[in-house]
Scaffold this active site. Structure first.
Site, PDB file in Angstrom:
ATOM      1  N   LYS A  31       0.812  -1.224   0.000  1.00  0.00           N
ATOM      2  CA  LYS A  31       0.000   0.000   0.000  1.00  0.00           C
ATOM      3  C   LYS A  31       0.843   1.272   0.000  1.00  0.00           C
ATOM      4  O   LYS A  31       0.461   2.267  -0.621  1.00  0.00           O
ATOM      5  CB  LYS A  31      -0.962   0.004   1.184  1.00  0.00           C
ATOM      6  CG  LYS A  31      -0.325   0.210   2.544  1.00  0.00           C
ATOM      7  CD  LYS A  31      -1.380   0.216   3.636  1.00  0.00           C
ATOM      8  CE  LYS A  31      -0.762   0.388   5.006  1.00  0.00           C
ATOM      9  NZ  LYS A  31      -0.140   1.688   5.223  1.00  0.00           N
ATOM     10  N   THR A  32       2.001   1.238   0.680  1.00  0.00           N
ATOM     11  CA  THR A  32       2.841   2.436   0.702  1.00  0.00           C
ATOM     12  C   THR A  32       3.360   2.748  -0.696  1.00  0.00           C
ATOM     13  O   THR A  32       3.385   3.912  -1.120  1.00  0.00           O
ATOM     14  CB  THR A  32       4.028   2.246   1.674  1.00  0.00           C
ATOM     15  OG1 THR A  32       3.522   1.917   2.970  1.00  0.00           O
ATOM     16  CG2 THR A  32       4.856   3.508   1.760  1.00  0.00           C
ATOM     17  N   ASP A 220      -4.090   7.503   4.951  1.00  0.00           N
ATOM     18  CA  ASP A 220      -3.607   6.132   5.131  1.00  0.00           C
ATOM     19  C   ASP A 220      -4.190   5.558   6.424  1.00  0.00           C
ATOM     20  O   ASP A 220      -4.606   6.308   7.315  1.00  0.00           O
ATOM     21  CB  ASP A 220      -2.076   6.137   5.201  1.00  0.00           C
ATOM     22  CG  ASP A 220      -1.478   4.746   5.065  1.00  0.00           C
ATOM     23  OD1 ASP A 220      -2.218   3.802   4.738  1.00  0.00           O
ATOM     24  OD2 ASP A 220      -0.264   4.608   5.297  1.00  0.00           O
ATOM     25  N   GLU A 221      -4.223   4.237   6.541  1.00  0.00           N
ATOM     26  CA  GLU A 221      -4.714   3.540   7.740  1.00  0.00           C
ATOM     27  C   GLU A 221      -6.108   4.036   8.129  1.00  0.00           C
ATOM     28  O   GLU A 221      -6.395   4.313   9.303  1.00  0.00           O
ATOM     29  CB  GLU A 221      -3.736   3.729   8.919  1.00  0.00           C
ATOM     30  CG  GLU A 221      -2.317   3.291   8.643  1.00  0.00           C
ATOM     31  CD  GLU A 221      -2.146   1.774   8.577  1.00  0.00           C
ATOM     32  OE1 GLU A 221      -3.152   1.057   8.692  1.00  0.00           O
ATOM     33  OE2 GLU A 221      -1.005   1.311   8.386  1.00  0.00           O
ATOM     34  N   GLN A 251      -7.806  -5.167   9.591  1.00  0.00           N
ATOM     35  CA  GLN A 251      -6.718  -4.777  10.499  1.00  0.00           C
ATOM     36  C   GLN A 251      -7.135  -3.622  11.412  1.00  0.00           C
ATOM     37  O   GLN A 251      -6.295  -2.888  11.935  1.00  0.00           O
ATOM     38  CB  GLN A 251      -5.466  -4.393   9.706  1.00  0.00           C
ATOM     39  CG  GLN A 251      -4.868  -5.552   8.923  1.00  0.00           C
ATOM     40  CD  GLN A 251      -3.532  -5.201   8.302  1.00  0.00           C
ATOM     41  OE1 GLN A 251      -2.519  -5.041   8.983  1.00  0.00           O
ATOM     42  NE2 GLN A 251      -3.526  -5.070   6.986  1.00  0.00           N
ATOM     43  N   ARG A 600       2.116 -10.744  10.282  1.00  0.00           N
ATOM     44  CA  ARG A 600       3.438 -10.111  10.462  1.00  0.00           C
ATOM     45  C   ARG A 600       4.539 -11.071  10.009  1.00  0.00           C
ATOM     46  O   ARG A 600       5.667 -10.649   9.775  1.00  0.00           O
ATOM     47  CB  ARG A 600       3.696  -9.763  11.932  1.00  0.00           C
ATOM     48  CG  ARG A 600       2.741  -8.779  12.612  1.00  0.00           C
ATOM     49  CD  ARG A 600       2.503  -7.547  11.819  1.00  0.00           C
ATOM     50  NE  ARG A 600       1.316  -7.694  10.982  1.00  0.00           N
ATOM     51  CZ  ARG A 600       1.024  -6.939   9.935  1.00  0.00           C
ATOM     52  NH1 ARG A 600       1.857  -5.995   9.554  1.00  0.00           N
ATOM     53  NH2 ARG A 600      -0.082  -7.126   9.230  1.00  0.00           N
TER      54      ARG A 600
END
Length: 727
Positions: A31-32, A220-221, A251, A600
């Site tokens: 996504k970044t 973002d997020e 998430q 993770r």
């Protein structure tokens, strides 16, 4: 720029620039890279001015990384994009126009420690004991009220109208807290966003300025946003309507901080005509890990829906290790990490993830004994050290003398012969007159009960005035040198020689390094420096330069990745915790947390479950987490130790465990109890409540219950019947 390095869905997200767009970005889906590429597309291919783009992140570290990656792409003017956190963006907006709300532009920002110190003092003055009403509880209520834009006066009115004595106590503390914050010209973290929202919604000319300035708004997020952050985002994007949010409903794990998953679930309703693009290709984990993670998260009812997949190797299945107790749990993890390290994997490629901080205890003991280097993530950071907070408090008072919390921290530090009694009387005078403590010093000679301390108080005030004069005509680092000289803080530490004080002296001088770097990189003012340091987070302080095993909570791990992940305490009652079992929304949040923890892992994923565990001084017998029972049997290997670990941790295993996960039917085999709307019930955990509504849910019923002490909870009837009865 053709973005050939992106997959088809990523490229689609980059090129969809106009209108509302929701990018559902699964864990490890890049996504970044998509965000950076999207900004690059706007700047290069569409010719958008950098000043017309605002990109909001949740950490300064993420914002900094975004700027650095844009700069490396050698895009002219990329540094002029507003890439910042919600709080940093709000500080910039408020610095320009907060005077319209009755505050001075030289406001200071209270971090959580400052807010806690102020609330503790208020509760003490109101003769409320911490065990009766903890200060954290009061601050949590205030935070929720601010997110709902409920003023202290409105909160107090509703509390008195309801006749709720506890809420009235909280309301009185809220009113006093707000009064003192305003007298100190200070804002807490919630205020930064609340005041910005008030400013934009109350002053059309201010709103018009920012709506015309920002043609493109990116967040973002987005799954971690709260009500105020939604209002802020919607306001900024209200001009051109070009809003792009990136997030993953699977998430969303920060409900306890006020985040609301509804923002991302309802995006298409809030922004009509919105387009949704799913990024489901994972570049991080093996397919075996993703298969297990998909098994777990698909059990959630309230989600947008997506399935992660990867072109990576299949890899090893996640493994559940059943061990006798918490000590053997730590020993097993230590053994596995040592084996891995001998195969040339760095210590820092391994992480221990737990639900509660207290679980780190046994791992620290085992790691110390075996010489495994480790670090507790989120431990005392540089800016959390007492001596650094002292020096920053001095700088804050120089910037804003009406900052009572910071002033009371330093007024007798180093000691100036001002006792607690004198300081308390001075605070009372300030409260009586409705002025700041610093202002009260100038009238202290009129009060007999503090007259003897007036010379010392005036000497302190004169020092602050002198340092304010220096601040007005000097560089930041020069001011800091003068601060050290005039306060005598270093002399105080030198007079009490110890290893700890030597370290503290080094830290005080090290702060000057930060000041110089800040001055050289930004050229910012004292206000800017204080704002930046106050808004620092654990993620921003992360130091990955030393090779050590990391120990952290699952919440802290979000956004990170490791070769090998150990999810420990994987037991019912620990994870998920007892308080969440039976509550539908809480269980879904816990399941999302499990999904985050699992994703993770890059190559190896271990779960450890102890048959018996002592925690908080109590021993319990536990079964493996029900989340593990949701993983298909072909996607999880189960290994149970057949005897205690030996001195060298050589452990015989049997691959067929002596337990079996309960089936869905067995889990739902609970007493047949029917609750009705209006029933008064008593829950083992949540206490007394009233059933507000009932709705069908498959072969069960969803109860919405308003609990007096814990608010509204949604519980499935069959599970709730185990812990709840009619009154």
């Amino acid at each position: 720029m053709n973005f050939s390095h992106l997959n088809e869905k990523q490229k689609e997200a980059v090129l969809a620039t106009d209108g509302a767009l929701l990018i559902l970005a699964g864990a490890g889906s890049g996504k970044t890279t998509v965000l950076i590429s999207r900004i690059a597309n706007l700047l290069i291919n569409k010719g958008v001015d950098p000043h017309e783009i605002i990109a909001i992140t949740f950490t300064n570290k993420a914002a900094g990384e975004m700027k650095q990656r844009l700069e490396r792409m050698d895009i002219p003017g990329a540094n002029d994009v507003w890439a910042s956190t919600f709080h940093s963006a709000c500080v910039r907006i408020l610095r320009r126009d907060i005077d319209k709300l009755g505050y001075d532009r030289s406001f200071t920002i209270y971090d959580t420690t400052d807010s806690a110190a102020l609330m503790k003092r208020i509760l003490k003055e109101q003769e409320i004991e911490e065990k009766v009403l903890p200060h954290k509880t009061v601050l949590n209520y205030i935070s929720r009220a601010k997110d709902d834009m409920e003023s202290a006066e409105d909160f107090e009115y509703s509390a008195r109208k309801a006749g709720d004595i506890r809420r009235v106590m909280i309301a009185e503390a809220y009113v006093e807290y707000e009064k003192r914050m305003q007298n100190s010209n200070a804002l807490d973290f919630d205020d930064l966003i609340l005041m910005t929202v008030k400013l934009l919604y109350s002053y059309p000319q201010v709103l018009s300025y920012y709506q015309n300035r920002f043609r493109y708004v990116m967040v973002d997020e987005y799954q971690d946003t709260n009500n105020l952050q939604y209002k802020l985002t919607a306001a900024l994007a209200g001009g051109y309507g070009n809003i792009c949010v990136v997030g993953d409903d699977d998430q969303s794990i920060y409900k306890f901080r006020g985040a609301t998953i509804e923002n991302i679930l309802n995006f298409e309703n809030q922004f009509k005509g919105a387009k949704v693009i799913r990024l489901e290709q994972n570049y991080r984990s093996t397919s075996a890990i993703l298969d297990a993670a998909n098994d777990v998260i698909q059990k959630n009812k309230y989600r947008k829906g997506k399935t992660l997949w990867t072109q990576n190797a299949t890899g090893d299945k996640p493994v559940l290790h059943i061990v006798p107790d918490e000590r053997k749990e730590a020993e097993f993890a230590a053994e596995e990490i040592i084996k891995s390290n001998k195969k040339r994997r760095n210590w820092q490629e391994h992480v221990i993830l737990y639900r509660m901080n207290a679980q780190s205890n046994q791992f620290e003991t085992a790691f110390k004994r075996l010489g495994i280097p480790y670090r507790i993530f989120g431990g005392t950071g540089f800016y959390d050290r007492a001596e650094i907070k002292d020096m920053l408090a001095y700088l804050c008072v120089i910037h804003n003398p009406h900052d009572d919390v910071r002033l009371l921290r330093i007024i007798n530090n180093p000691t100036r012969g001002l006792g607690d009694t004198t300081i308390s009387k001075l605070v009372s005078i300030a409260g009586e007159l409705g002025i700041s403590v610093f202002e009260a010093i100038s009238v202290a000679d009129k009060y007999e009960n503090v007259k003897s301390a007036v010379p010392k108080l005036r000497k302190f005030a004169e020092m602050i005035h002198k340092l304010r004069e220096i601040a007005a005509s000097s560089e930041l680092d020069e001011l800091y040198d003068e601060l050290i000289k005039h306060t005598g803080y270093i002399r105080m530490l030198e007079d009490k020689k110890s290893e700890e004080n030597i370290s503290r002296i080094e830290n005080v001088y090290e702060l000057k390094t930060n000041i110089i770097v800040f001055k050289e990189e930004t050229g910012g003012s004292l206000f800017d420096f204080l704002s930046e340091t106050t808004l620092y987070t654990d993620m921003d302080r992360d130091d990955s330069s030393t090779d050590r095993v990391l120990l952290m909570t699952m919440h802290s791990a979000k956004g990170l990745e490791f070769d090998t992940v150990f999810i420990v305490g994987a037991e019912d009652g620990i994870f998920p915790g007892l308080r969440t079992i039976g509550d539908l929304s809480e269980m879904e949040e816990e399941r999302r947390l499990c999904y985050v923890a699992m994703t993770r892992a890059i190559r190896k994923l271990h779960f450890i479950s102890a048959k018996q565990r002592m925690i908080f001084g109590k021993t319990s017998n536990n079964t493996p987490s029900r989340f593990l029972g949701e993983i298909k049997r072909e996607n999880l290997e189960i290994i149970e130790s057949s005897q205690p670990f030996g001195p060298a941790f050589s452990t015989p295993y049997k691959t067929k465990p002596s337990f079996t996960f309960p089936s869905a039917e067995q889990k739902n085999n609970t007493p047949s109890v029917t609750f009705g709307t209006g029933d008064v019930v008593k829950h083992n955990t949540f206490g007394t409540g009233v059933v507000k509504s009932i709705s069908a849910a498959g072969g069960d019923a969803l109860l919405e219950i308003d609990f007096k002490e814990h608010g509204t909870k949604r519980l499935m009837q069959k599970q709730a019947a185990q812990f709840m009865k009619k009154v």
